[in-house]
Write an enzyme that holds these catalytic residues in place. Structure first.
Site, short mmCIF file in Angstrom:
data_model
loop_
_atom_site.label_atom_id
_atom_site.label_comp_id
_atom_site.label_asym_id
_atom_site.label_seq_id
_atom_site.Cartn_x
_atom_site.Cartn_y
_atom_site.Cartn_z
CB CYS A 104 -0.91 0.00 1.23
SG CYS A 104 -1.86 1.54 1.39
CB CYS A 107 -2.03 4.74 4.25
SG CYS A 107 -3.48 3.99 3.49
CB SER A 108 -0.35 0.94 6.69
OG SER A 108 -1.39 1.60 7.41
CB CYS A 109 -4.60 -0.68 2.62
SG CYS A 109 -5.30 0.99 2.76
#
Lengths: 199, 222
Positions: A104, A107-109
């Site tokens: 991702c 962000c941090s999906c």
């Protein structure tokens, strides 16, 4: 950490979190039991062991594998491996010719219901920056060297769809049961930063 | 916003730091920040896109040095201030000084959060809109540089790709992050060759797949 020289038992961040937590609870914006249940779920219940069961089943049950690759959201919901950050799932299969890697960049999906919360490296800026630009170089940092005739497919999960890699079943694992197989599946293999090898 | 968060494709960010047998949380405060964010999101106080946007507003030097959950803390504090549920004085003192601010909001119950953790909660939007693209279509990603939230990263803008599959209808994050208006539209997986993105030195076989909304693309002429 605090820079003042009085003895501060808590760091600045710890104090801020303490203040925020008590405010949200006292103001009725957060329910204490709900907060405890959330932490317990992600700290103790979900994790890569769930994704490993999915992979082991796909390796041993061709019909399930076909459904999983066709409509992962439905297949995983049927196993009750679903929830927030995993309601819209896509599973991609690694083969002799294709290696999939999930990132991702924005962000941090990450697919929480099947892998739990992501490790720090997945959320880190070096990983997010390099995965789309130089995936082969990045994978070398994980100890993976891919041949030039392997196609690398990077999946940038920038919308609400979450991705899981179905790793290759290792040679020598033909006689293993579904349960035995689930024990050898690693988190990294399901993100695409690892391969599965028998010891 | 062309912020530091949009980091895909940057060079020299640093080596990977891979921790062996990493715990889910390293410190107690991290689990609290995670839980408080989850709980306030489940209470419907804000949308995920809204909190993502606030994280993008962290100054670049802090974004690169904050611990992961420090970013979440920054965003959650700011969200509660922006939503006028908590005051600066309350955050500084840790004491409730303005109880009247939060009276209209109900906390997410344990049952509600449990449901969300264990059940499929599709974020599809149930409206009848014709898709603009179909699998196999050649597209060009728009060159947009909005100051607001967007999920079209810089490394994709202006590049040519091919629609791989359609996922369904979702709310456009660009407006959903800022209180609307709602712009439900189709989302597709789109395939870009590594050479289209990074030039002729990139490996010929490799591709990046990314999910793009109708508004992020135009049909590409052949």
């Amino acid at each position: 950490m605090t820079e003042s020289n009085h003895r501060a038992p808590l760091s600045d961040v710890q104090l801020r979190v303490k203040a925020l937590e008590s405010l949200l609870i006292e103001k009725g914006l957060v329910n204490q039991q709900a907060l405890d249940a959330i932490i317990d779920n992600y700290e103790n219940k979900v994790g890569p062991h769930i994704g490993a069961k999915v992979v082991a089943r796909a390796w041993t049950d061709p019909d399930f594998k076909a459904t999983l690759l066709e409509d992962a959201s439905a297949a995983l919901a049927e196993m009750e491996y679903t929830g927030i950050e995993g309601s819209h799932m896509v599973v991609k299969e690694n083969t002799d010719k294709i290696h999939n890697l999930v990132v991702c960049t924005l962000c941090s999906c990450y697919p929480w219901p099947v892998l739990g919360l992501p490790p720090n490296w997945y959320k880190s800026t070096p990983f997010r920056a390099k995965a789309v630009r130089d995936p082969r170089g990045l994978l070398r940092e994980f100890g993976l060297e891919l041949s030039t005739d392997t196609e690398v497919r990077v999946w940038d999960s920038n919308a609400e769809i979450r991705y899981l890699v179905l790793p290759k079943r290792p040679a020598g694992a033909e006689g293993m049961s579904e349960e035995e197989l689930s024990k050898i599946v690693t988190r990294d293999a399901m993100v695409g930063t690892g391969l599965i090898a028998l010891q | 916003m062309n912020g530091i968060h949009d980091i895909g494709g940057m060079d020299n960010i640093g080596p990977m730091n891979i921790e062996k047998d990493e715990p889910v949380f390293h410190e107690d405060w991290e689990k609290k920040v995670f839980g408080l964010t989850f709980a306030t999101l489940a209470a419907g106080i804000y949308a995920t896109d809204e909190v993502r946007y606030l994280t993008e507003t962290i100054p670049p030097q802090d974004y690169l040095t904050f611990k992961y959950y420090e970013k979440w803390l920054y965003s959650l504090e700011l969200m509660m201030l922006n939503k006028n549920l908590i005051t600066k004085e309350e955050l500084e003192s840790g004491k409730v000084l303005a109880p009247e601010l939060a009276t209209g909001v109900e906390a997410a119950t344990p049952e509600r959060v449990q449901y969300g953790m264990n059940n499929r909660l599709p974020v599809f939007v149930d409206v009848d809109i014709a898709p603009k693209f179909k699998a196999g279509d050649a597209i060009i990603a728009k060159n947009i540089n909005p100051l607001h939230h967007t999920r079209l990263p810089r490394y994709i803008r202006g590049k040519r790709g091919v629609i791989e599959m359609r996922h369904g209808i979702f709310l456009l994050p660009d407006t959903n992050a800022h209180g609307g208006p709602d712009k439900p539209q189709h989302v597709y997986n789109v395939k870009f060759s590594a050479r289209e993105l990074w030039g002729e030195d990139a490996p010929a076989a490799d591709h990046v797949h990314i999910d793009l909304f109708d508004d992020y693309m135009d049909q590409a002429g052949q």
